[in-house]
Design a protein around this motif. Structure first.
Motif, mmCIF file in Angstrom:
data_model
loop_
_atom_site.group_PDB
_atom_site.id
_atom_site.type_symbol
_atom_site.label_atom_id
_atom_site.label_comp_id
_atom_site.label_asym_id
_atom_site.label_seq_id
_atom_site.Cartn_x
_atom_site.Cartn_y
_atom_site.Cartn_z
ATOM 1 N N GLU A 42 0.574 16.168 12.796
ATOM 2 C CA GLU A 42 -0.677 16.181 12.232
ATOM 3 C C GLU A 42 -1.004 17.516 11.491
ATOM 4 N N ARG A 44 -3.820 19.696 9.594
ATOM 5 C CA ARG A 44 -5.542 19.806 9.528
ATOM 6 C C ARG A 44 -5.452 20.668 8.503
ATOM 7 N N ASN A 49 -10.729 18.100 7.164
ATOM 8 C CA ASN A 49 -10.029 16.818 7.282
ATOM 9 C C ASN A 49 -8.891 17.005 7.730
ATOM 10 N N LYS A 50 -8.214 15.796 8.419
ATOM 11 C CA LYS A 50 -6.802 15.844 9.022
ATOM 12 C C LYS A 50 -6.235 14.533 8.771
ATOM 13 N N GLN A 52 -2.665 12.361 10.648
ATOM 14 C CA GLN A 52 -1.492 12.263 11.506
ATOM 15 C C GLN A 52 -0.609 11.332 11.076
#
Length: 70
Positions: A42, A44, A49-50, A52
């Motif tokens: 992941e 970040r 916003n992020k 995965q």
């Protein structure tokens, strides 16, 4: 989104260290210790916003180095 300064990286929820945003499309980091197997990665961003990637990294078994006596 593109990578930007302040990004953090996690491997199965554990933070990586020495995260460096090399460019808008590349990050380098040092992975945390983890048992053998595939993990979710992941990223970040500082703006909240992020994203995965399930099974985005696979830990493999390490083989200890042998040191010869002279």
């Amino acid at each position: 989104n593109l990578f930007m300064a302040g990004a953090t990286v996690f491997f199965d929820g554990t933070a990586a260290t020495n995260v460096v945003v090399v460019s808008a499309s590349q990050i380098t980091c040092i992975t945390p210790a983890h048992p053998v197997g595939a993990v979710t990665v992941e990223v970040r961003l500082a703006n909240g916003n992020k994203g995965q990637l399930p099974n985005g990294f696979t830990y493999e078994e390490t083989i200890p180095a042998r040191v010869a006596d002279y």
